[in-house]
Design a protein around this motif. Structure first.
Motif, PDB file in Angstrom:
ATOM      1  N   SER A  52      13.947  -1.314 -19.945  1.00 47.93           N
ATOM      2  CA  SER A  52      12.840  -2.021 -20.758  1.00 47.93           C
ATOM      3  C   SER A  52      11.586  -2.395 -20.183  1.00 47.93           C
ATOM      4  N   VAL A  53      11.644  -2.474 -18.718  1.00 46.25           N
ATOM      5  CA  VAL A  53      10.457  -2.482 -17.889  1.00 46.25           C
ATOM      6  C   VAL A  53      10.580  -1.559 -16.783  1.00 46.25           C
ATOM      7  N   TRP A  54       9.641  -1.084 -16.205  1.00 43.58           N
ATOM      8  CA  TRP A  54       9.492   0.043 -15.300  1.00 43.58           C
ATOM      9  C   TRP A  54       8.116  -0.207 -14.673  1.00 43.58           C
ATOM     10  N   CYS A  55       8.070   0.637 -13.625  1.00 42.11           N
ATOM     11  CA  CYS A  55       6.529   0.738 -12.939  1.00 42.11           C
ATOM     12  C   CYS A  55       6.625   2.111 -12.276  1.00 42.11           C
ATOM     13  N   ASN A  56       5.530   2.771 -11.950  1.00 42.83           N
ATOM     14  CA  ASN A  56       5.463   3.985 -10.969  1.00 42.83           C
ATOM     15  C   ASN A  56       4.058   4.069 -10.423  1.00 42.83           C
ATOM     16  N   GLU A  57       4.229   5.298  -9.534  1.00 39.89           N
ATOM     17  CA  GLU A  57       2.924   5.492  -8.845  1.00 39.89           C
ATOM     18  C   GLU A  57       3.008   7.025  -9.215  1.00 39.89           C
ATOM     19  N   PHE A  58       2.095   7.297 -10.508  1.00 37.03           N
ATOM     20  CA  PHE A  58       2.017   8.658 -10.965  1.00 37.03           C
ATOM     21  C   PHE A  58       0.588   9.217 -10.951  1.00 37.03           C
ATOM     22  N   ASP A  59       0.480  10.264 -10.356  1.00 37.82           N
ATOM     23  CA  ASP A  59      -0.914  11.105 -10.311  1.00 37.82           C
ATOM     24  C   ASP A  59      -2.148  10.248  -9.657  1.00 37.82           C
ATOM     25  N   GLY A  60      -1.713   9.613  -8.529  1.00 43.19           N
ATOM     26  CA  GLY A  60      -2.684   8.723  -7.912  1.00 43.19           C
ATOM     27  C   GLY A  60      -2.846   7.313  -8.329  1.00 43.19           C
ATOM     28  N   GLY A  61      -2.450   6.969  -9.491  1.00 42.26           N
ATOM     29  CA  GLY A  61      -2.603   5.719 -10.077  1.00 42.26           C
ATOM     30  C   GLY A  61      -1.253   4.629 -10.043  1.00 42.26           C
ATOM     31  N   ARG A  62      -1.488   3.521 -10.437  1.00 37.26           N
ATOM     32  CA  ARG A  62      -0.214   2.631 -10.492  1.00 37.26           C
ATOM     33  C   ARG A  62      -0.064   2.221 -12.009  1.00 37.26           C
ATOM     34  N   GLN A  63       1.166   2.376 -12.331  1.00 33.88           N
ATOM     35  CA  GLN A  63       1.588   2.003 -13.736  1.00 33.88           C
ATOM     36  C   GLN A  63       2.691   0.926 -13.875  1.00 33.88           C
TER      37      GLN A  63
END
Length: 255
Positions: A213-224
């Motif tokens: 239900s909650v997540w984060c990532n570092e995708f394609d140069g950015g932080r989400q």
């Protein structure tokens, strides 16, 4: 609880694999510039958007950062976009970009290492755009009716989980997603194991009786950072939910 334990063990092992990638830093909010984007395409529009914007305006005053809000996607095709440190997709839904220039603006914003936050139905945004689906981390599939259930912390080191109890009872729409990006770092899961939990569509057993239900990532140069919570207008005045949002925002703003 057995299923939750298996999820925790899986996530812990995955976290170890990505030990050099993940961090739990929290940026200073003072002096930052945040764009709260609220556009909805054709289809259902949540009634929580004004409350969502108001929450960020209050946070801007509290933490001394600037908040602008817009439902006009044209800003994504201009240099004005790059004055911001993060973009919040605040209950955006369906098709929100008008042309390839607007989409390219978002891609370049992200590739500059800036932050993106997605709240609740943001995961139903731009479902035909592969890059966006990978960036946001998953695509909305369905949800059972609004009801109470538990959200369980599986990664309590992240700033968005620091003030949340290990088992957090919410009244919420439990979102089930598809096309989840396997590179995300899962922070919380929704638990539908209660015999009182009601649903009509079959619930997936991918993670047992829980679902991310909650997540984060570092995708394609950015932080989400993405939370599927936040359906009710009242959520945006709730101290626990606000702390949850602040922690996510602080994490994506780390340069």
């Amino acid at each position: 609880m057995k299923n939750l334990l298996l999820v925790v063990l899986f996530i812990c092992s995955t976290t170890q694999l990505f030990a050099d990638k993940w961090d739990n830093k929290a940026a200073e909010l003072k002096g930052k510039k945040i764009l709260v984007f609220t556009k909805n395409g054709e289809g259902f529009v949540h009634d929580n958007i004004d409350a969502n914007v108001d929450m960020f305006l209050r946070l801007g005053e509290q933490y001394d950062f600037r908040v602008d809000s817009t439902s006009n996607s044209a800003i994504f095709s201009t240099s004005d976009l790059f004055q911001y440190d993060a973009i919040v997709f605040a209950n955006t839904n369906n098709k929100v970009f008008e042309n390839k220039e607007e989409k390219e603006g978002l891609i370049q914003f992200n590739r500059q290492g800036k932050g993106i936050v997605g709240i609740h139905i943001a995961c139903r945004t731009e479902r035909e755009w592969d890059w966006f689906k990978q960036m946001i981390g998953g695509t909305f599939d369905f949800h059972p009716r609004l009801q109470k259930f538990n959200v369980c912390i599986v990664d309590d080191k992240h700033p968005s989980a620091r003030d949340i109890p290990p088992v957090w009872e919410v009244e919420e729409e439990l979102y089930i997603l598809k096309e989840m990006n396997p590179t995300v770092r899962v922070l919380m899961v929704s638990d539908f194991s209660s015999p009182d939990f009601q649903y009509s569509d079959p619930m997936p057993n991918t993670f047992g009786t829980v679902f991310p239900s909650v997540w984060c990532n570092e995708f394609d140069g950015g932080r989400q950072w993405i939370t599927t919570l936040g359906h009710k207008k009242e959520d945006y005045s709730d101290s626990l939910f606000i702390s949850h949002i602040v922690g996510g925002l602080q994490w994506v703003l780390v340069q």
